[in-house]
Design a protein around this motif. Structure first.
Motif, PDB file in Angstrom:
ATOM      1  N   THR A 279       0.834  -1.209   0.000  1.00 47.92           N
ATOM      2  CA  THR A 279       0.000   0.000   0.000  1.00 47.92           C
ATOM      3  C   THR A 279       0.864   1.254   0.000  1.00 47.92           C
ATOM      4  OG1 THR A 279      -1.765  -1.156   1.180  1.00 47.92           O
ATOM      5  CG2 THR A 279      -1.811   1.244   1.226  1.00 47.92           C
ATOM      6  N   THR A 339     -10.946   3.903   6.681  1.00 45.82           N
ATOM      7  CA  THR A 339     -10.627   3.959   5.253  1.00 45.82           C
ATOM      8  C   THR A 339      -9.260   3.335   4.996  1.00 45.82           C
ATOM      9  OG1 THR A 339      -9.663   6.153   5.479  1.00 45.82           O
ATOM     10  CG2 THR A 339     -11.997   6.036   4.926  1.00 45.82           C
ATOM     11  N   GLN A 340      -8.957   3.126   3.721  1.00 41.47           N
ATOM     12  CA  GLN A 340      -7.701   2.476   3.346  1.00 41.47           C
ATOM     13  C   GLN A 340      -6.494   3.390   3.507  1.00 41.47           C
ATOM     14  OE1 GLN A 340      -7.734   0.992  -0.654  1.00 41.47           O
ATOM     15  NE2 GLN A 340      -5.836  -0.176  -0.419  1.00 41.47           N
ATOM     16  N   TYR A 341      -6.706   4.694   3.266  1.00 35.10           N
ATOM     17  CA  TYR A 341      -5.596   5.641   3.275  1.00 35.10           C
ATOM     18  C   TYR A 341      -5.851   6.768   4.265  1.00 35.10           C
ATOM     19  CZ  TYR A 341      -5.166   3.456  -1.360  1.00 35.10           C
ATOM     20  OH  TYR A 341      -5.091   2.572  -2.389  1.00 35.10           O
ATOM     21  N   THR A 356      -9.488   8.442   3.218  1.00 32.61           N
ATOM     22  CA  THR A 356     -10.185   8.130   1.973  1.00 32.61           C
ATOM     23  C   THR A 356      -9.860   6.725   1.481  1.00 32.61           C
ATOM     24  OG1 THR A 356     -10.518   8.881  -0.301  1.00 32.61           O
ATOM     25  CG2 THR A 356      -8.305   9.095   0.585  1.00 32.61           C
ATOM     26  N   ASP A 357     -10.710   6.242   0.594  1.00 28.92           N
ATOM     27  CA  ASP A 357     -10.436   5.000  -0.127  1.00 28.92           C
ATOM     28  C   ASP A 357     -10.053   5.292  -1.574  1.00 28.92           C
ATOM     29  OD1 ASP A 357     -10.929   3.064   1.909  1.00 28.92           O
ATOM     30  OD2 ASP A 357     -13.084   3.473   1.724  1.00 28.92           O
ATOM     31  N   ASN A 358     -10.044   6.567  -1.935  1.00 33.46           N
ATOM     32  CA  ASN A 358      -9.783   6.977  -3.313  1.00 33.46           C
ATOM     33  C   ASN A 358      -8.590   7.926  -3.338  1.00 33.46           C
ATOM     34  OD1 ASN A 358      -9.774   7.995  -5.906  1.00 33.46           O
ATOM     35  ND2 ASN A 358     -11.978   8.311  -5.999  1.00 33.46           N
TER      36      ASN A 358
END
Length: 378
Positions: A279, A339-341, A356-358
């Motif tokens: 990631t 979220t992922q980030y 965010t995930d985007n």
């Protein structure tokens, strides 16, 4: 030098925007806004042999032509400046400037301004006859927001004291006008190829078959995609990703994850024991491939992309410009939120967090902090 001058222009623009509300007359506009701008360009507003107020040129005693300021070079006026009150600029104001410009053969640059907007004119059509339209417009309200394009910056760089060449300004302006026209046509043609453009490319590529309506319709979207792919490849080639065929220009609002492959592996933090995750690699790869598109057209920012790198600590992944602390672009944490980030951008007004995930959601902050670091550190 251009980055230093750019910073000076931006600093002046911020002051000018702040003062503009108090420049309620033409005289105040000249005093608070125009004269300081002349000084930004390097001219001495207090030297009567260099900056002459109320400059006159006359065809006869009946018809007198004057401008608010004339800048002299080698004992002759070369730049004419006509001023209006802040917010009072219009096409009707060009008459006085044009009268002086046309009356004085040595003048090769005319500037019409209200202290915030500066319109630059020359004689690209007929020699010693001022054009009806400016070849460049600098809006200090936009510059104050650090939106100073390469074309506008180049125009200002070329009219500074010690650089300005009256003999070249016309050819430079013509080139800018032609360049702008061709860019507009190419942009329109490549984004939405018309039948004439498609037929031309079919002929140039020696495509077999009759140029039927069906053939034109079949090849139009292919040509559009080819144009986008070519643009992507050229941009990526300039930042060391020429061989990355997996990277494409991502439309705004529809950002896709890029493969987790970094051009250069992140530096591990001192002490060892740090493992850079897929990631984190994806985040670094996104920065290096997305920034070229976000700053497209700004040559100064392009040339400095090679200074963007990263370091991986046990608790945080840091992406920075030149120096880790002074040039930090952002900190990144993985799995610290739903979220992922999770990002932290050290903006002037304080840290800005983005969960965010985007990855596309960081574009605005990433561009702003990168511009800021280049401006601060060169």
């Amino acid at each position: 030098m251009s980055q230093e001058f750019r910073a000076t222009v931006i600093a002046h623009a911020k002051v000018a925007v702040d003062r503009a509300g108090r420049a309620s007359t033409e005289a105040a506009t000249q005093q608070y806004l125009v004269l300081p701008f002349i000084q930004v360009l390097g001219y001495d507003a207090l030297d009567p042999d260099e900056v002459v107020p109320e400059a006159h040129a006359s065809f006869s005693d009946k018809f007198k032509n004057r401008v608010d300021y004339a800048i002299y070079q080698g004992g002759a006026p070369v730049i004419a400046i006509e001023c209006k009150k802040v917010g009072a600029l219009s096409e009707a104001n060009r008459g006085e400037l044009k009268g002086y410009f046309n009356a004085v053969a040595t003048v090769k640059l005319g500037i019409l301004t209200d202290g915030l907007v500066f319109q630059l004119f020359t004689d690209t059509g007929l020699e010693n006859m001022m054009d009806d339209e400016p070849f460049a417009v600098i809006n200090l309200a936009e510059v104050a927001e650090e939106r100073l394009g390469g074309t506008e910056l180049d125009a200002l760089l070329r009219i500074r004291k010690g650089v300005f060449n009256p003999a070249d300004v016309g050819s430079d302006a013509r080139r800018k006008i032609y360049l702008g026209a061709y860019i507009e046509i190419l942009d329109r043609a490549l984004a939405e190829p018309d039948e004439r453009f498609v037929r031309t490319l079919l002929d140039m590529a020696n495509m077999e078959g009759r140029r039927t309506t069906r053939m034109i319709e079949e090849h139009t979207p292919i040509i559009r995609d080819a144009a986008q792919t070519l643009l992507d490849r050229k941009i990526l080639a300039r930042v060391g990703f020429a061989e990355r065929t997996d990277l494409v220009r991502v439309p705004e609002g529809a950002v896709a994850d890029t493969p987790a492959v970094a051009a250069v592996a992140p530096e591990p933090a001192a002490g060892g024991g740090v493992v850079t995750t897929q990631t984190e690699l994806r985040v670094l790869d996104y920065v290096r491939t997305r920034l070229p598109f976000l700053i497209a057209g700004d040559e100064e920012l392009f040339t400095r992309l090679k200074n963007v790198t990263s370091v991986d600590h046990k608790t945080v992944f840091c992406v920075y410009y030149k120096q880790e602390r002074k040039g930090r672009l952002f900190n990144f944490w993985e799995g610290r939120s739903p979220t992922q980030y999770r990002f932290e951008f050290p903006m002037t007004e304080g840290p800005v967090y983005v969960d965010t995930d985007n990855l596309g959601d960081i574009d605005a902050h990433l561009t702003a902090i990168y511009r800021k670091r280049v401006e601060e550190m060169g």
